[in-house]
Design a protein around this motif. Structure first.
Motif, PDB file in Angstrom:
ATOM      1  N   GLY A  67       0.847  -1.181   0.000  1.00 28.06           N
ATOM      2  CA  GLY A  67       0.000   0.000   0.000  1.00 28.06           C
ATOM      3  C   GLY A  67       0.885   1.234   0.000  1.00 28.06           C
ATOM      4  O   GLY A  67       1.830   1.350  -0.778  1.00 28.06           O
ATOM      5  N   ASP A  68       0.592   2.159   0.931  1.00 30.45           N
ATOM      6  CA  ASP A  68       1.407   3.357   1.021  1.00 30.45           C
ATOM      7  C   ASP A  68       2.481   3.251   2.094  1.00 30.45           C
ATOM      8  O   ASP A  68       3.076   4.238   2.493  1.00 30.45           O
ATOM      9  CB  ASP A  68       0.529   4.576   1.279  1.00 30.45           C
ATOM     10  N   LYS A  69       2.706   2.035   2.590  1.00 36.18           N
ATOM     11  CA  LYS A  69       3.679   1.815   3.661  1.00 36.18           C
ATOM     12  C   LYS A  69       5.009   1.344   3.053  1.00 36.18           C
ATOM     13  O   LYS A  69       5.044   0.351   2.322  1.00 36.18           O
ATOM     14  CB  LYS A  69       3.171   0.774   4.646  1.00 36.18           C
ATOM     15  N   ARG A  70       6.106   2.090   3.383  1.00 39.00           N
ATOM     16  CA  ARG A  70       7.426   1.686   2.931  1.00 39.00           C
ATOM     17  C   ARG A  70       7.890   0.488   3.743  1.00 39.00           C
ATOM     18  O   ARG A  70       7.786   0.477   4.977  1.00 39.00           O
ATOM     19  CB  ARG A  70       8.418   2.839   3.098  1.00 39.00           C
ATOM     20  N   ALA A  71       8.419  -0.498   3.032  1.00 35.60           N
ATOM     21  CA  ALA A  71       8.884  -1.690   3.735  1.00 35.60           C
ATOM     22  C   ALA A  71      10.409  -1.826   3.678  1.00 35.60           C
ATOM     23  O   ALA A  71      11.017  -2.370   4.610  1.00 35.60           O
ATOM     24  CB  ALA A  71       8.235  -2.941   3.142  1.00 35.60           C
ATOM     25  N   LEU A  72      11.042  -1.367   2.611  1.00 34.39           N
ATOM     26  CA  LEU A  72      12.489  -1.477   2.458  1.00 34.39           C
ATOM     27  C   LEU A  72      13.094  -0.090   2.530  1.00 34.39           C
ATOM     28  O   LEU A  72      12.661   0.832   1.834  1.00 34.39           O
ATOM     29  CB  LEU A  72      12.841  -2.136   1.116  1.00 34.39           C
ATOM     30  N   ARG A  73      14.089   0.067   3.378  1.00 28.63           N
ATOM     31  CA  ARG A  73      14.702   1.371   3.559  1.00 28.63           C
ATOM     32  C   ARG A  73      15.759   1.603   2.470  1.00 28.63           C
ATOM     33  O   ARG A  73      16.930   1.311   2.657  1.00 28.63           O
ATOM     34  CB  ARG A  73      15.333   1.476   4.950  1.00 28.63           C
ATOM     35  N   ASP A  74      15.291   2.078   1.345  1.00 28.58           N
ATOM     36  CA  ASP A  74      16.155   2.462   0.216  1.00 28.58           C
ATOM     37  C   ASP A  74      15.646   3.800  -0.293  1.00 28.58           C
ATOM     38  O   ASP A  74      14.546   3.886  -0.856  1.00 28.58           O
ATOM     39  CB  ASP A  74      16.111   1.402  -0.889  1.00 28.58           C
ATOM     40  N   SER A  75      16.437   4.859  -0.061  1.00 26.79           N
ATOM     41  CA  SER A  75      15.973   6.213  -0.388  1.00 26.79           C
ATOM     42  C   SER A  75      15.733   6.403  -1.879  1.00 26.79           C
ATOM     43  O   SER A  75      15.048   7.344  -2.283  1.00 26.79           O
ATOM     44  CB  SER A  75      16.988   7.252   0.106  1.00 26.79           C
ATOM     45  N   ARG A  76      16.282   5.514  -2.694  1.00 29.58           N
ATOM     46  CA  ARG A  76      16.071   5.648  -4.131  1.00 29.58           C
ATOM     47  C   ARG A  76      14.661   5.250  -4.529  1.00 29.58           C
ATOM     48  O   ARG A  76      14.179   5.611  -5.596  1.00 29.58           O
ATOM     49  CB  ARG A  76      17.072   4.774  -4.899  1.00 29.58           C
ATOM     50  N   ILE A  77      13.990   4.442  -3.692  1.00 32.27           N
ATOM     51  CA  ILE A  77      12.651   3.938  -3.997  1.00 32.27           C
ATOM     52  C   ILE A  77      11.631   4.843  -3.323  1.00 32.27           C
ATOM     53  O   ILE A  77      11.630   5.004  -2.093  1.00 32.27           O
ATOM     54  CB  ILE A  77      12.493   2.482  -3.526  1.00 32.27           C
ATOM     55  N   GLN A  78      10.754   5.434  -4.132  1.00 32.68           N
ATOM     56  CA  GLN A  78       9.782   6.391  -3.628  1.00 32.68           C
ATOM     57  C   GLN A  78       8.376   6.022  -4.084  1.00 32.68           C
ATOM     58  O   GLN A  78       8.184   5.383  -5.124  1.00 32.68           O
ATOM     59  CB  GLN A  78      10.117   7.806  -4.132  1.00 32.68           C
ATOM     60  N   LEU A  79       7.404   6.416  -3.265  1.00 31.68           N
ATOM     61  CA  LEU A  79       6.002   6.191  -3.601  1.00 31.68           C
ATOM     62  C   LEU A  79       5.526   7.293  -4.541  1.00 31.68           C
ATOM     63  O   LEU A  79       5.696   8.471  -4.262  1.00 31.68           O
ATOM     64  CB  LEU A  79       5.145   6.193  -2.330  1.00 31.68           C
ATOM     65  N   VAL A  80       4.929   6.887  -5.638  1.00 30.74           N
ATOM     66  CA  VAL A  80       4.388   7.836  -6.597  1.00 30.74           C
ATOM     67  C   VAL A  80       2.879   7.976  -6.415  1.00 30.74           C
ATOM     68  O   VAL A  80       2.342   9.080  -6.356  1.00 30.74           O
ATOM     69  CB  VAL A  80       4.711   7.406  -8.043  1.00 30.74           C
ATOM     70  N   SER A  81       2.174   6.826  -6.320  1.00 30.39           N
ATOM     71  CA  SER A  81       0.711   6.857  -6.157  1.00 30.39           C
ATOM     72  C   SER A  81       0.257   5.597  -5.442  1.00 30.39           C
ATOM     73  O   SER A  81       0.722   4.493  -5.749  1.00 30.39           O
ATOM     74  CB  SER A  81       0.033   6.955  -7.528  1.00 30.39           C
TER      75      SER A  81
END
Length: 393
Positions: A67-81
């Motif tokens: 969903g909108d919850k980040r699971a992996l701490r990688d700053s390169r990966i971002q939520l778009v929608s």
């Protein structure tokens, strides 16, 4: 009856299979192609979410977003929608290690998944040319090597000499140490001539990651060749008693470092002086006539050129051009025309003056009783027809 039931069940099963081809609970994704250093976007959609959230996982099956919850701490990966029907994420500064199959899941009963393949293209490095360590020699066959690194898939090469494309290059690709990209080498051979000196050789690299552009590297060619020479004289028409300078100009790579003068069939006149590439005659004599040879020498060889000297007679008076003669002729013609006009005017005047004199003489003798009286009247006497009067009583 039994056969009819079997047919109905078969038709029912076939229809169900067709309906299952469009499953509203099935997530939908698409493959992506990205360049190293760029940003890749992963989009997953579902028509009927069944009150469940979408999830993205990487090729190692690590959850990236639920969903909108980040699971992996990688700053390169971002939520778009993130909505009930869509989950889109982005991966910035893509590396070759990011290539692989990503999974979008929805936890219905049963769990449904969709795969998305990220293909990462390795951008080749700027090409480098080798083989210019020493200058080429005229008529030598040049052999140049062009290399590039980090391409995926393997890059392709093109060679140019000036604007002319060179063909026949041999290209080889070798996997690098991580076996993900390629090191590519291209070797070209071509004939060298002196006209190539100062020209440019260009190696270009084309790649699937850059379909509309290429990277290139250029180098100027240095070609060593034997000299050529020519002789120029000052003045152009040498005359006896004048000074003459013959200059031998040599061209080559390297530039000529030695000039030798001689006269065919005999030695140089004693009155001449050799100053580098110049032969100087201080006082020309008829005996100086002959064929003079200049030899230009450089590290690649030597060349000879000749000059035929013909000493002309000295000029007693300064030479005049045809323009001077034309001016003199024009002045003489004008003077002759003026004299001719004066003669015409003077002749007309004399003729007119003579007619008047004859008329006066006639008037003086008309009424004279004798010759003496006529002469007196003609010499300007006041007597005449108007002075002579007759009286009648």
């Amino acid at each position: 009856m039994y056969l009819t039931t079997i047919l109905l069940l078969a038709l029912s099963g076939f229809t169900g299979a067709n309906l299952s081809l469009h499953d509203p609970h099935q997530p939908v994704t698409s493959d992506e192609v990205a360049l190293t250093g760029s940003t890749a976007t992963l989009k997953c959609t579902v028509e009927n979410h069944a009150e469940s959230s979408l999830q993205w996982s990487n090729p190692a099956q690590q959850t990236l977003y639920f969903g909108d919850k980040r699971a992996l701490r990688d700053s390169r990966i971002q939520l778009v929608s993130s909505t009930a029907n869509e989950l889109t994420i982005s991966i910035s500064n893509v590396a070759l290690s990011d290539e692989g199959e990503y999974t979008c899941s929805i936890f219905t009963m049963p769990v449904r998944i969709a795969k998305a393949m990220i293909t990462v293209l390795g951008v080749p490095q700027k090409p480098q040319i080798f083989g210019f360590e020493t200058p080429f020699k005229e008529d030598q066959k040049a052999k140049l090597t062009c290399k590039t690194f980090g391409s995926k898939p393997a890059a392709n090469f093109r060679w140019y000499k000036g604007l002319e494309e060179l063909h026949g290059a041999k290209t080889n690709a070798f996997p690098d140490t991580n076996s993900k990209t390629f090191n590519v080498t291209s070797v070209i051979e071509f004939q060298i001539n002196k006209e190539d000196d100062g020209g440019e050789i260009t190696c270009t690299v084309g790649h699937d990651s850059q379909p509309d552009s290429v990277m290139s590297t250029s180098h100027k060619i240095q070609v060593l060749y034997k000299p050529s020479a020519k002789i120029e004289s000052w003045p152009n028409m040498p005359r006896e008693g004048e000074e003459l300078r013959l200059q031998c100009d040599g061209y080559g790579n390297p530039a000529p470092h030695e000039y030798n003068w001689q006269r065919e069939n005999t030695g140089l006149p004693l009155s001449t002086q050799v100053r580098g590439n110049t032969l100087l005659f201080q006082n020309l004599n008829k005996s100086d006539s002959g064929t003079y040879v200049c030899e230009a020498v450089n590290a690649m060889g030597k060349v000879s050129t000749i000059y035929k000297l013909d000493v002309n007679d000295p000029s007693p008076i300064p030479s005049t051009s045809s323009i001077d003669h034309a001016v003199i002729g024009g002045v003489v013609a004008v003077i002759a025309f003026i004299l001719f006009c004066l003669l015409i005017v003077l002749g007309r005047y004399l003729i007119r003056h003579k007619g008047t004199y004859l008329t006066h003489e006639a008037k003086g003798s008309d009424d004279a009783p004798d010759a003496d009286t006529a002469i007196i009247n003609a010499e300007g006497g006041q007597g005449g027809s108007d002075d002579k009067k007759e009286y009648f009583i």
